[in-house]
Design a protein around this motif. Structure first.
Motif, PDB file in Angstrom:
ATOM      1  N   ASN A 136       0.866  -1.176   0.000  1.00 47.79           N
ATOM      2  CA  ASN A 136       0.000   0.000   0.000  1.00 47.79           C
ATOM      3  C   ASN A 136       0.912   1.239   0.000  1.00 47.79           C
ATOM      4  O   ASN A 136       2.146   1.110  -0.078  1.00 47.79           O
ATOM      5  CB  ASN A 136      -0.980  -0.026   1.183  1.00 47.79           C
ATOM      6  CG  ASN A 136      -0.293   0.041   2.544  1.00 47.79           C
ATOM      7  OD1 ASN A 136       0.923   0.213   2.647  1.00 47.79           O
ATOM      8  ND2 ASN A 136      -1.079  -0.095   3.596  1.00 47.79           N
ATOM      9  N   ASP A 137       0.331   2.433   0.078  1.00 44.89           N
ATOM     10  CA  ASP A 137       1.138   3.658   0.039  1.00 44.89           C
ATOM     11  C   ASP A 137       2.154   3.695   1.177  1.00 44.89           C
ATOM     12  O   ASP A 137       3.292   4.122   0.992  1.00 44.89           O
ATOM     13  CB  ASP A 137       0.242   4.898   0.088  1.00 44.89           C
ATOM     14  CG  ASP A 137      -0.513   5.116  -1.212  1.00 44.89           C
ATOM     15  OD1 ASP A 137      -0.085   4.562  -2.257  1.00 44.89           O
ATOM     16  OD2 ASP A 137      -1.532   5.837  -1.199  1.00 44.89           O
ATOM     17  N   ARG A 138       1.733   3.258   2.350  1.00 48.47           N
ATOM     18  CA  ARG A 138       2.661   3.238   3.493  1.00 48.47           C
ATOM     19  C   ARG A 138       3.816   2.267   3.232  1.00 48.47           C
ATOM     20  O   ARG A 138       4.966   2.537   3.561  1.00 48.47           O
ATOM     21  CB  ARG A 138       1.897   2.864   4.762  1.00 48.47           C
ATOM     22  CG  ARG A 138       2.709   3.093   6.015  1.00 48.47           C
ATOM     23  CD  ARG A 138       1.824   3.069   7.260  1.00 48.47           C
ATOM     24  NE  ARG A 138       2.640   2.596   8.351  1.00 48.47           N
ATOM     25  CZ  ARG A 138       2.312   1.639   9.186  1.00 48.47           C
ATOM     26  NH1 ARG A 138       1.148   1.051   9.097  1.00 48.47           N
ATOM     27  NH2 ARG A 138       3.125   1.263  10.129  1.00 48.47           N
ATOM     28  N   ARG A 144       4.989   1.471   0.281  1.00 50.98           N
ATOM     29  CA  ARG A 144       5.874   2.074  -0.723  1.00 50.98           C
ATOM     30  C   ARG A 144       6.809   3.093  -0.076  1.00 50.98           C
ATOM     31  O   ARG A 144       8.001   3.141  -0.388  1.00 50.98           O
ATOM     32  CB  ARG A 144       5.043   2.722  -1.830  1.00 50.98           C
ATOM     33  CG  ARG A 144       4.398   1.710  -2.736  1.00 50.98           C
ATOM     34  CD  ARG A 144       3.625   2.369  -3.889  1.00 50.98           C
ATOM     35  NE  ARG A 144       2.700   1.394  -4.429  1.00 50.98           N
ATOM     36  CZ  ARG A 144       1.435   1.238  -4.012  1.00 50.98           C
ATOM     37  NH1 ARG A 144       0.936   2.030  -3.094  1.00 50.98           N
ATOM     38  NH2 ARG A 144       0.687   0.293  -4.538  1.00 50.98           N
ATOM     39  N   GLN A 145       6.270   3.901   0.835  1.00 51.93           N
ATOM     40  CA  GLN A 145       7.117   4.872   1.531  1.00 51.93           C
ATOM     41  C   GLN A 145       8.136   4.155   2.410  1.00 51.93           C
ATOM     42  O   GLN A 145       9.293   4.554   2.491  1.00 51.93           O
ATOM     43  CB  GLN A 145       6.268   5.845   2.370  1.00 51.93           C
ATOM     44  CG  GLN A 145       7.080   6.948   3.010  1.00 51.93           C
ATOM     45  CD  GLN A 145       7.838   7.788   1.990  1.00 51.93           C
ATOM     46  OE1 GLN A 145       7.264   8.322   1.046  1.00 51.93           O
ATOM     47  NE2 GLN A 145       9.162   7.891   2.152  1.00 51.93           N
ATOM     48  N   GLN A 146       7.709   3.096   3.058  1.00 53.65           N
ATOM     49  CA  GLN A 146       8.613   2.308   3.894  1.00 53.65           C
ATOM     50  C   GLN A 146       9.762   1.760   3.042  1.00 53.65           C
ATOM     51  O   GLN A 146      10.922   1.783   3.465  1.00 53.65           O
ATOM     52  CB  GLN A 146       7.819   1.167   4.533  1.00 53.65           C
ATOM     53  CG  GLN A 146       8.568   0.366   5.562  1.00 53.65           C
ATOM     54  CD  GLN A 146       7.701  -0.738   6.160  1.00 53.65           C
ATOM     55  OE1 GLN A 146       6.905  -1.367   5.448  1.00 53.65           O
ATOM     56  NE2 GLN A 146       7.840  -0.967   7.445  1.00 53.65           N
ATOM     57  N   GLU A 161       8.549  -5.035  -5.593  1.00 51.64           N
ATOM     58  CA  GLU A 161       8.301  -3.598  -5.460  1.00 51.64           C
ATOM     59  C   GLU A 161       9.114  -3.019  -4.309  1.00 51.64           C
ATOM     60  O   GLU A 161       9.671  -1.922  -4.423  1.00 51.64           O
ATOM     61  CB  GLU A 161       6.805  -3.316  -5.274  1.00 51.64           C
ATOM     62  CG  GLU A 161       6.507  -1.825  -5.324  1.00 51.64           C
ATOM     63  CD  GLU A 161       5.025  -1.478  -5.294  1.00 51.64           C
ATOM     64  OE1 GLU A 161       4.702  -0.324  -5.601  1.00 51.64           O
ATOM     65  OE2 GLU A 161       4.191  -2.370  -4.953  1.00 51.64           O
ATOM     66  N   THR A 162       9.216  -3.750  -3.220  1.00 52.63           N
ATOM     67  CA  THR A 162      10.060  -3.299  -2.101  1.00 52.63           C
ATOM     68  C   THR A 162      11.499  -3.117  -2.580  1.00 52.63           C
ATOM     69  O   THR A 162      12.121  -2.081  -2.326  1.00 52.63           O
ATOM     70  CB  THR A 162      10.010  -4.318  -0.940  1.00 52.63           C
ATOM     71  OG1 THR A 162       8.662  -4.433  -0.456  1.00 52.63           O
ATOM     72  CG2 THR A 162      10.924  -3.905   0.203  1.00 52.63           C
ATOM     73  N   LYS A 177      11.010   3.072   0.279  1.00 60.27           N
ATOM     74  CA  LYS A 177      11.904   4.207  -0.017  1.00 60.27           C
ATOM     75  C   LYS A 177      12.758   4.538   1.198  1.00 60.27           C
ATOM     76  O   LYS A 177      13.952   4.850   1.063  1.00 60.27           O
ATOM     77  CB  LYS A 177      11.089   5.417  -0.465  1.00 60.27           C
ATOM     78  CG  LYS A 177      10.417   5.210  -1.808  1.00 60.27           C
ATOM     79  CD  LYS A 177       9.479   6.364  -2.142  1.00 60.27           C
ATOM     80  CE  LYS A 177       8.676   6.055  -3.400  1.00 60.27           C
ATOM     81  NZ  LYS A 177       7.638   7.076  -3.663  1.00 60.27           N
ATOM     82  N   ARG A 212       5.065  -8.006  -4.176  1.00 61.09           N
ATOM     83  CA  ARG A 212       5.306  -7.154  -3.011  1.00 61.09           C
ATOM     84  C   ARG A 212       6.787  -7.104  -2.646  1.00 61.09           C
ATOM     85  O   ARG A 212       7.279  -6.099  -2.148  1.00 61.09           O
ATOM     86  CB  ARG A 212       4.432  -7.541  -1.834  1.00 61.09           C
ATOM     87  CG  ARG A 212       4.542  -8.967  -1.342  1.00 61.09           C
ATOM     88  CD  ARG A 212       3.474  -9.255  -0.279  1.00 61.09           C
ATOM     89  NE  ARG A 212       3.414 -10.639   0.114  1.00 61.09           N
ATOM     90  CZ  ARG A 212       2.637 -11.550  -0.449  1.00 61.09           C
ATOM     91  NH1 ARG A 212       1.848 -11.236  -1.459  1.00 61.09           N
ATOM     92  NH2 ARG A 212       2.624 -12.791   0.001  1.00 61.09           N
TER      93      ARG A 212
END
Length: 186
Positions: A67-69, A71-73, A101-102, A75, A98
């Motif tokens: 999720n968006d969180r 994705r930020q995690q 993408e990480t 980064k 997943r």
């Protein structure tokens, strides 16, 4: 209300705990800067559990994804390595979206390695022994002065290191899989 004495004791205890955590993190960062470590990362936050019934390996629309969180995690994980100047030999990822993408958001360059795939679901449980054997063989052959980053799943990390992880958590080991420490990135 709390007495002034009790408040002082609580503050002193909190400062002690925080300073010990900072010291432990600095030791772990120093170990990572020395290289030759393996960093196991559980994929970033992907709400839910397991995979949907219609799961297809090459089709992210059928999988549980970040999720968006998350994705930020991811980064933030990459920024941790960049900001601390920690060298990386290579990044390996499970073939699950997943994990990919990480790895992509954190490190840009990565390779997939099927030994890192999840075997949580009964559809993949029969792969467990073979995958763990292949992963151990790879680690035994791996030789670099930099660090190896492995982005995978709870079940793989748990089976290999006998330790649970939260989403985005990093477990740092030596080549013999002795745990040196962990880092949680939010």
């Amino acid at each position: 209300s709390l007495s002034f004495d009790l408040m002082k004791k609580i503050i002193i205890l909190l400062l002690f705990l925080l300073s010990n955590e900072a010291y432990a993190n600095e030791n772990l960062i120093s170990a990572l800067k020395d290289g030759k470590k393996i960093v196991f990362i559980r994929h970033a936050l992907a709400p839910g559990n397991g995979d949907p019934e219609n799961f297809i390996l090459g089709d992210c629309s059928t999988q549980r994804n970040l999720n968006d969180r998350g994705r930020q995690q991811s980064k933030n994980i990459g920024n941790f390595f960049k900001n601390k100047n920690i060298s990386i030999d290579k990044v390996l990822s499970s073939e699950w979206c997943r994990c990919e993408e990480t790895a992509r958001l954190a490190f840009d360059n990565f390779e997939t390695f099927d030994a890192l795939n999840s075997f949580y679901d009964e559809r993949f449980a029969m792969n467990r022994s073979k995958q763990l054997k292949n992963l151990k063989v790879f680690i035994n052959k791996w030789n670099s002065d930099s660090n190896l980053v492995i982005v995978t799943h709870y079940v793989v990390i748990s089976a290999l290191l006998n330790r649970g992880t939260s989403s985005g958590e990093m477990i740092v080991t030596d080549k013999k899989l002795n745990i040196i420490g962990n880092i949680n990135i939010n």
